[in-house]
Motif scaffolding. Structure first.
Motif, PDB file in Angstrom:
ATOM      1  N   ARG A 208      47.108  43.412  38.419  1.00 23.54           N
ATOM      2  CA  ARG A 208      48.138  43.791  39.212  1.00 23.54           C
ATOM      3  C   ARG A 208      47.368  44.174  40.798  1.00 23.54           C
ATOM      4  O   ARG A 208      47.918  44.076  41.819  1.00 23.54           O
ATOM      5  CB  ARG A 208      49.064  45.057  39.088  1.00 23.54           C
ATOM      6  CG  ARG A 208      49.837  44.589  37.924  1.00 23.54           C
ATOM      7  CD  ARG A 208      51.159  45.422  38.087  1.00 23.54           C
ATOM      8  NE  ARG A 208      52.274  45.080  37.120  1.00 23.54           N
ATOM      9  CZ  ARG A 208      53.394  45.481  37.054  1.00 23.54           C
ATOM     10  NH1 ARG A 208      53.721  46.571  37.916  1.00 23.54           N
ATOM     11  NH2 ARG A 208      54.446  45.104  36.288  1.00 23.54           N
ATOM     12  N   LEU A 209      46.154  44.390  40.517  1.00 25.78           N
ATOM     13  CA  LEU A 209      45.268  44.464  41.780  1.00 25.78           C
ATOM     14  C   LEU A 209      44.479  43.443  41.869  1.00 25.78           C
ATOM     15  O   LEU A 209      43.488  43.459  43.062  1.00 25.78           O
ATOM     16  CB  LEU A 209      44.461  45.738  41.589  1.00 25.78           C
ATOM     17  CG  LEU A 209      45.203  47.263  41.296  1.00 25.78           C
ATOM     18  CD1 LEU A 209      43.934  48.290  41.226  1.00 25.78           C
ATOM     19  CD2 LEU A 209      45.827  47.530  42.394  1.00 25.78           C
ATOM     20  N   GLY A 210      44.670  42.318  41.435  1.00 32.39           N
ATOM     21  CA  GLY A 210      43.861  41.210  41.512  1.00 32.39           C
ATOM     22  C   GLY A 210      42.555  40.954  40.817  1.00 32.39           C
ATOM     23  O   GLY A 210      41.867  39.898  40.916  1.00 32.39           O
ATOM     24  N   ILE A 211      42.526  41.937  39.821  1.00 31.28           N
ATOM     25  CA  ILE A 211      41.271  41.694  39.071  1.00 31.28           C
ATOM     26  C   ILE A 211      41.692  41.203  37.530  1.00 31.28           C
ATOM     27  O   ILE A 211      41.960  42.163  36.913  1.00 31.28           O
ATOM     28  CB  ILE A 211      40.555  43.232  39.151  1.00 31.28           C
ATOM     29  CG1 ILE A 211      40.325  43.826  40.333  1.00 31.28           C
ATOM     30  CG2 ILE A 211      39.242  43.086  38.243  1.00 31.28           C
ATOM     31  CD1 ILE A 211      39.706  45.051  40.461  1.00 31.28           C
ATOM     32  N   SER A 212      41.801  40.039  37.632  1.00 25.33           N
ATOM     33  CA  SER A 212      42.398  39.553  36.271  1.00 25.33           C
ATOM     34  C   SER A 212      41.194  38.365  35.788  1.00 25.33           C
ATOM     35  O   SER A 212      40.408  37.694  36.530  1.00 25.33           O
ATOM     36  CB  SER A 212      43.690  38.831  36.656  1.00 25.33           C
ATOM     37  OG  SER A 212      43.710  37.858  37.544  1.00 25.33           O
TER      38      SER A 212
ATOM     39  N   TYR B  25      38.086  40.450  35.563  1.00 31.01           N
ATOM     40  CA  TYR B  25      38.269  41.521  34.534  1.00 31.01           C
ATOM     41  C   TYR B  25      37.492  41.660  33.687  1.00 31.01           C
ATOM     42  O   TYR B  25      36.651  42.739  33.372  1.00 31.01           O
ATOM     43  CB  TYR B  25      39.951  41.437  34.133  1.00 31.01           C
ATOM     44  CG  TYR B  25      39.754  42.577  32.803  1.00 31.01           C
ATOM     45  CD1 TYR B  25      40.213  43.982  33.291  1.00 31.01           C
ATOM     46  CD2 TYR B  25      39.828  42.007  31.837  1.00 31.01           C
ATOM     47  CE1 TYR B  25      40.441  44.983  32.252  1.00 31.01           C
ATOM     48  CE2 TYR B  25      39.933  43.146  30.566  1.00 31.01           C
ATOM     49  CZ  TYR B  25      40.344  44.392  30.874  1.00 31.01           C
ATOM     50  OH  TYR B  25      40.435  45.385  29.798  1.00 31.01           O
ATOM     51  N   ARG B  26      37.025  40.653  32.867  1.00 25.66           N
ATOM     52  CA  ARG B  26      35.982  40.608  32.024  1.00 25.66           C
ATOM     53  C   ARG B  26      34.666  41.057  32.258  1.00 25.66           C
ATOM     54  O   ARG B  26      33.907  41.578  31.770  1.00 25.66           O
ATOM     55  CB  ARG B  26      36.021  39.066  31.122  1.00 25.66           C
ATOM     56  CG  ARG B  26      37.508  38.812  30.360  1.00 25.66           C
ATOM     57  CD  ARG B  26      37.512  37.531  30.091  1.00 25.66           C
ATOM     58  NE  ARG B  26      36.509  37.214  29.194  1.00 25.66           N
ATOM     59  CZ  ARG B  26      36.634  35.903  28.443  1.00 25.66           C
ATOM     60  NH1 ARG B  26      37.077  34.794  28.872  1.00 25.66           N
ATOM     61  NH2 ARG B  26      35.462  35.801  27.382  1.00 25.66           N
ATOM     62  N   VAL B  27      34.203  40.622  33.541  1.00 28.90           N
ATOM     63  CA  VAL B  27      33.030  40.842  34.089  1.00 28.90           C
ATOM     64  C   VAL B  27      33.043  42.241  34.522  1.00 28.90           C
ATOM     65  O   VAL B  27      31.966  43.008  34.357  1.00 28.90           O
ATOM     66  CB  VAL B  27      32.587  39.943  35.241  1.00 28.90           C
ATOM     67  CG1 VAL B  27      31.381  40.473  35.982  1.00 28.90           C
ATOM     68  CG2 VAL B  27      32.340  38.574  34.493  1.00 28.90           C
ATOM     69  N   TYR B  28      33.935  42.940  35.184  1.00 28.90           N
ATOM     70  CA  TYR B  28      34.095  44.100  35.814  1.00 28.90           C
ATOM     71  C   TYR B  28      34.020  45.097  34.573  1.00 28.90           C
ATOM     72  O   TYR B  28      33.506  46.217  34.436  1.00 28.90           O
ATOM     73  CB  TYR B  28      35.280  44.300  36.621  1.00 28.90           C
ATOM     74  CG  TYR B  28      35.533  45.599  37.168  1.00 28.90           C
ATOM     75  CD1 TYR B  28      34.538  46.169  37.969  1.00 28.90           C
ATOM     76  CD2 TYR B  28      36.584  46.428  37.138  1.00 28.90           C
ATOM     77  CE1 TYR B  28      34.585  47.386  38.682  1.00 28.90           C
ATOM     78  CE2 TYR B  28      36.782  47.811  37.675  1.00 28.90           C
ATOM     79  CZ  TYR B  28      35.928  47.911  38.207  1.00 28.90           C
ATOM     80  OH  TYR B  28      35.769  49.422  39.051  1.00 28.90           O
ATOM     81  N   ARG B  29      34.851  44.835  33.491  1.00 28.53           N
ATOM     82  CA  ARG B  29      34.757  45.696  32.677  1.00 28.53           C
ATOM     83  C   ARG B  29      33.633  45.690  31.635  1.00 28.53           C
ATOM     84  O   ARG B  29      33.076  46.848  31.432  1.00 28.53           O
ATOM     85  CB  ARG B  29      36.043  45.280  31.533  1.00 28.53           C
ATOM     86  CG  ARG B  29      35.905  46.282  30.262  1.00 28.53           C
ATOM     87  CD  ARG B  29      37.230  46.266  29.505  1.00 28.53           C
ATOM     88  NE  ARG B  29      37.265  47.279  28.572  1.00 28.53           N
ATOM     89  CZ  ARG B  29      38.484  47.501  27.714  1.00 28.53           C
ATOM     90  NH1 ARG B  29      39.755  47.099  28.099  1.00 28.53           N
ATOM     91  NH2 ARG B  29      38.258  48.438  26.599  1.00 28.53           N
ATOM     92  N   ALA B  30      33.020  44.681  31.580  1.00 29.74           N
ATOM     93  CA  ALA B  30      31.686  44.765  30.930  1.00 29.74           C
ATOM     94  C   ALA B  30      30.723  45.379  31.753  1.00 29.74           C
ATOM     95  O   ALA B  30      29.619  46.349  31.341  1.00 29.74           O
ATOM     96  CB  ALA B  30      31.145  43.306  30.577  1.00 29.74           C
TER      97      ALA B  30
END
Length: 245
Positions: A9-13, A17-22
């Motif tokens: 919902r913040l545009g991190i999808s 998302y996969r790269v940010y979480r990792a």
């Protein structure tokens, strides 16, 4: 709602998302390891890293093959959200105008501060041939200032836009901007018992208003019916005013 949905919902999808979480889970890590953890190709991962770096969520350190990725403290998401709120707030007047126009409603643009007043003043030069105005010269001398007003005058003349303007003697502190054929300006004085306390410009389908320095705003209403109505009132007022010598 899980973490992926919330960040989405913040545009991190998706890949972001996969790269940010990792990156958060692994800490200081080479791009190759980050790609493996995210399950993405190295080039895809690097593109996502660059995007997340632009958003201020990650940073890249080192050079060439020694590059590695470091995630900023997740608290920066608060700044990330705040920046988007500011951006949306800035866009809202234009978006609302577009929405209202599509619904057949008048377009209204509101601007605050000295810069907003300048924006409104210069927008009136979108007039095709002529404009009608009431000028509160004492207020305009304060904001946007006589120097800006003179630049506006020169630009208006250069565009060949004539002006009919009503002013109050009581609000003119200097003998400036007289009636002038060369400056395409026809001037009339409001009746002695009438004070023109606000600057208004009527042009095309627009009516622009500039407040005093105290209230410090500019407003443009784009509506054919409203502009026609205000033009009719101006013409009636004009007929009651005294032509400048």
């Amino acid at each position: 709602m899980d973490l992926e949905e919330k960040l989405g919902r913040l545009g991190i999808s998706g890949n972001l998302y996969r790269v940010y979480r990792a990156a958060i889970e692994l800490g200081d890590v080479p791009v190759s390891e980050l790609a493996a953890s995210a399950g993405l190709a190295r080039t895809t991962t690097y593109d996502a890293v660059l995007r997340l770096e632009e958003e201020g969520l990650l940073r890249i350190e080192g050079a060439d093959r020694k590059r590695h990725v470091v995630a900023h403290d997740p608290s920066v998401l608060l700044e990330y959200v705040a920046a988007r709120r500011v951006m949306v707030t800035e866009m809202m007047p234009e978006l609302r105008s577009m929405y209202n126009q599509a619904k057949g409603k008048p377009k209204t643009r509101f601007y605050e501060g000295a810069e907003g007043i300048r924006t409104v003043l210069w927008d009136s030069l979108n007039a095709s041939v002529s404009l009608r105005a009431t000028f509160s010269m004492s207020e305009l001398r304060e904001v946007p200032g006589l120097e800006e007003i003179n630049r506006y005058r020169d630009a208006r003349i250069a565009k060949g836009i004539s002006m009919r303007v009503i002013r109050s003697r009581s609000r003119d502190t200097d003998d400036i901007w007289p009636a002038s054929e060369s400056e395409l300006r026809e001037l009339r004085w409001a009746p002695a018992d009438t004070s023109v306390a606000m600057t208004t410009l009527i042009y095309g389908n627009c009516v622009a208003m500039i407040s005093s320095k105290r209230e410090n705003y500019g407003l443009i209403i784009e509506s054919k019916e409203y502009a026609q109505h205000q033009g009719m009132l101006f013409d009636a007022f004009w007929a009651s005013c005294l032509p400048a010598a």
